[in-house]
Design a protein around this motif. Sequence first.
Motif, PDB file in Angstrom:
ATOM      1  N   ASN A 170       0.833  -1.204   0.000  1.00  9.27           N
ATOM      2  CA  ASN A 170       0.000   0.000   0.000  1.00  9.27           C
ATOM      3  C   ASN A 170       0.868   1.256   0.000  1.00  9.27           C
ATOM      4  O   ASN A 170       1.928   1.284   0.617  1.00  9.27           O
ATOM      5  CB  ASN A 170      -0.922   0.015   1.219  1.00  9.27           C
ATOM      6  CG  ASN A 170      -2.029  -1.013   1.106  1.00  9.27           C
ATOM      7  OD1 ASN A 170      -2.243  -1.591   0.041  1.00  9.27           O
ATOM      8  ND2 ASN A 170      -2.731  -1.241   2.198  1.00  9.27           N
ATOM      9  N   ASP A 171       0.385   2.310  -0.661  1.00 11.88           N
ATOM     10  CA  ASP A 171       1.188   3.518  -0.835  1.00 11.88           C
ATOM     11  C   ASP A 171       1.062   4.512   0.316  1.00 11.88           C
ATOM     12  O   ASP A 171       2.015   5.239   0.603  1.00 11.88           O
ATOM     13  CB  ASP A 171       0.795   4.208  -2.139  1.00 11.88           C
ATOM     14  CG  ASP A 171       1.184   3.371  -3.350  1.00 11.88           C
ATOM     15  OD1 ASP A 171       2.380   3.292  -3.646  1.00 11.88           O
ATOM     16  OD2 ASP A 171       0.291   2.777  -3.987  1.00 11.88           O
ATOM     17  N   ALA A 231       3.710   4.768   3.816  1.00 14.41           N
ATOM     18  CA  ALA A 231       5.003   5.457   3.761  1.00 14.41           C
ATOM     19  C   ALA A 231       4.804   6.967   3.805  1.00 14.41           C
ATOM     20  O   ALA A 231       5.578   7.696   4.440  1.00 14.41           O
ATOM     21  CB  ALA A 231       5.765   5.053   2.498  1.00 14.41           C
ATOM     22  N   TYR A 260       6.036  12.142  -3.899  1.00 13.58           N
ATOM     23  CA  TYR A 260       5.986  10.672  -3.850  1.00 13.58           C
ATOM     24  C   TYR A 260       6.355  10.153  -5.230  1.00 13.58           C
ATOM     25  O   TYR A 260       5.730  10.518  -6.224  1.00 13.58           O
ATOM     26  CB  TYR A 260       4.577  10.207  -3.469  1.00 13.58           C
ATOM     27  CG  TYR A 260       4.483   8.722  -3.198  1.00 13.58           C
ATOM     28  CD1 TYR A 260       5.182   8.143  -2.149  1.00 13.58           C
ATOM     29  CD2 TYR A 260       3.691   7.892  -3.990  1.00 13.58           C
ATOM     30  CE1 TYR A 260       5.100   6.784  -1.884  1.00 13.58           C
ATOM     31  CE2 TYR A 260       3.590   6.525  -3.731  1.00 13.58           C
ATOM     32  CZ  TYR A 260       4.300   5.978  -2.673  1.00 13.58           C
ATOM     33  OH  TYR A 260       4.218   4.630  -2.414  1.00 13.58           O
ATOM     34  N   LYS A 270       7.045   6.706  -7.497  1.00 18.71           N
ATOM     35  CA  LYS A 270       6.725   5.273  -7.485  1.00 18.71           C
ATOM     36  C   LYS A 270       7.036   4.682  -8.846  1.00 18.71           C
ATOM     37  O   LYS A 270       6.594   5.221  -9.869  1.00 18.71           O
ATOM     38  CB  LYS A 270       5.224   5.111  -7.170  1.00 18.71           C
ATOM     39  CG  LYS A 270       4.663   3.700  -7.273  1.00 18.71           C
ATOM     40  CD  LYS A 270       3.160   3.700  -6.929  1.00 18.71           C
ATOM     41  CE  LYS A 270       2.536   2.326  -7.032  1.00 18.71           C
ATOM     42  NZ  LYS A 270       1.094   2.342  -6.717  1.00 18.71           N
ATOM     43  N   TYR A 281       1.119  -2.475  -7.751  1.00 22.54           N
ATOM     44  CA  TYR A 281       1.847  -2.078  -6.561  1.00 22.54           C
ATOM     45  C   TYR A 281       3.265  -1.674  -6.972  1.00 22.54           C
ATOM     46  O   TYR A 281       3.740  -2.002  -8.058  1.00 22.54           O
ATOM     47  CB  TYR A 281       1.896  -3.220  -5.544  1.00 22.54           C
ATOM     48  CG  TYR A 281       0.562  -3.536  -4.917  1.00 22.54           C
ATOM     49  CD1 TYR A 281       0.012  -2.687  -3.961  1.00 22.54           C
ATOM     50  CD2 TYR A 281      -0.148  -4.666  -5.284  1.00 22.54           C
ATOM     51  CE1 TYR A 281      -1.216  -2.971  -3.376  1.00 22.54           C
ATOM     52  CE2 TYR A 281      -1.381  -4.956  -4.706  1.00 22.54           C
ATOM     53  CZ  TYR A 281      -1.910  -4.105  -3.756  1.00 22.54           C
ATOM     54  OH  TYR A 281      -3.133  -4.388  -3.190  1.00 22.54           O
ATOM     55  N   THR A 310       8.126   2.494   0.241  1.00 21.68           N
ATOM     56  CA  THR A 310       6.992   1.577   0.072  1.00 21.68           C
ATOM     57  C   THR A 310       7.421   0.262  -0.572  1.00 21.68           C
ATOM     58  O   THR A 310       8.179   0.266  -1.553  1.00 21.68           O
ATOM     59  CB  THR A 310       5.926   2.228  -0.846  1.00 21.68           C
ATOM     60  OG1 THR A 310       5.390   3.379  -0.203  1.00 21.68           O
ATOM     61  CG2 THR A 310       4.794   1.255  -1.163  1.00 21.68           C
ATOM     62  N   ASN A 311       6.911  -0.838  -0.015  1.00 18.95           N
ATOM     63  CA  ASN A 311       6.982  -2.181  -0.617  1.00 18.95           C
ATOM     64  C   ASN A 311       8.398  -2.734  -0.738  1.00 18.95           C
ATOM     65  O   ASN A 311       8.680  -3.536  -1.619  1.00 18.95           O
ATOM     66  CB  ASN A 311       6.300  -2.193  -1.992  1.00 18.95           C
ATOM     67  CG  ASN A 311       5.635  -3.544  -2.277  1.00 18.95           C
ATOM     68  OD1 ASN A 311       5.408  -4.338  -1.359  1.00 18.95           O
ATOM     69  ND2 ASN A 311       5.323  -3.808  -3.528  1.00 18.95           N
ATOM     70  N   ALA A 359       5.965  -0.406   5.530  1.00 17.23           N
ATOM     71  CA  ALA A 359       6.582   0.819   5.037  1.00 17.23           C
ATOM     72  C   ALA A 359       7.731   1.161   5.977  1.00 17.23           C
ATOM     73  O   ALA A 359       7.667   0.899   7.172  1.00 17.23           O
ATOM     74  CB  ALA A 359       5.549   1.943   5.011  1.00 17.23           C
TER      75      ALA A 359
END
Lengths: 162, 289
Positions: free
Chosen positions: B123-124, B127, B183, B185, B193, B217-218, B223
């Motif tokens: 999940n984002d 973090a 952020y 990603k 994800y 994240t991940n 986190a």
Amino acid sequence: MPSKKISLTINGEAVEADVEARMLLIHFLREQLNITGPHIGCETSHCGACTVDLDGKSVKACTIFAVQADGGELLTVEGLANGAELHPLQEGFFQCHGLQCSFCTPGMLTRAYRLLQDNPNPSDEEIRMGLSGNLCRCTGYQNIVKAVRYAADKINQAEGAN
Amino acid sequence: MTPGVFEYHRPNKVEDVLALLAEFGDDGKVLAGGHSLVPMMKLRLAEPAHIIDINAIASLRGIREEEGMIVIGAATTQAEIMGSDLLNEKCRILPDAAALIADPQVRNCGTIGGNCANGDPGNDDPAIMLALNASYTLQNQAGQRQIAAREFYEAVYTTALAEDELLTEIHVPAPAKGTGMSYQKIKRKVGDYAIAAAAVTLSMSAGQCTDAAVALTNVGDTALLSLEAAEAIKGSAVDARAIDRAADAAMADCEPVEDMRGTVEYRTAMVGEMTRRAIAEALSRVAGS
């Protein structure tokens, strides 16, 4: 089996039914009501073939329980055309070859309908992001984007003429 | 794929949710957006006897500012986060991140509370909450407590949330002027994800970084807050060398596993790159925020 009475509006018609709590909305539509436009694709909320419009929002009917739609207003692809007159989106997919096998098309149309309600003049990028929850394994998406553009232009011209 | 049999509850008040949670314990599950829970139920990895749907409770939705705090109702959807004028003006990392979560249909259902509370390391929002130093309001029948996000996450799907507790609100300190945030990603495709992602907030004064936070994240069981990465840029002008030091620190702190998203080496390298990009973008946003 615990069941619950629900009432909702589907494509403008009032519907009342008894549903088991665990019945997914997509199964309620297809199996209990014989509304088979929304398709079952991946069953994992990825592909978007089951997309319907619930209370003005696009949702994936494979990941919502029918009981959650109680009191709601639901639109499926069956509700898009006006009698024999195709919705501009349906016409656009037809004219621009926005489909091949057509399995994803009901979800694409229903999602694109809400996209144009929210954003009547989207850029190609906005169309692509707006449809990013709907997978098509045939077209490569180019003609789907063109079809949505076609529909947006047609709707905007018609409204400009009024 | 049909879930197992359960009894469906749709209470109208938080107190009723708390009573049901107290009654059912581990047999009851809260249904918010449902896009993590329902797939688990379809696979029979989750078979709750009772589903407590919180979507009829208006008080659990909405975003407001009070006394220097941005307060977000736990059942606020990701689509609502994206569309929030308040957040886009004062805390844009949250709408920016929401746009990178899943797809439009899923964001219409998925909630920020679910994203924060269910404990999935993919999940984002967790973090971001670590970086923002947010706190969570947890309620049960005995009362409520406020817990820092930085103390909430324990392991994969394991958090400080007790069986009889409901996450009702998320409190984010309103970022001060001179704060920038970003952020970044990387993912294989829209809706996936993260292979790796980094959340950065930093504050600048007279050309020097006065405060910073970096979270990932991940790339671990939860986190991760990288204190060393933040230390690497604090007190600096956030030049290229400081950014490189921060990226190295983040890579040292992360603990990715090899899976279909990549090897340990690749995901570690992406932690470094996402950290570099997030710091650079956060810095570029300082003036306007």
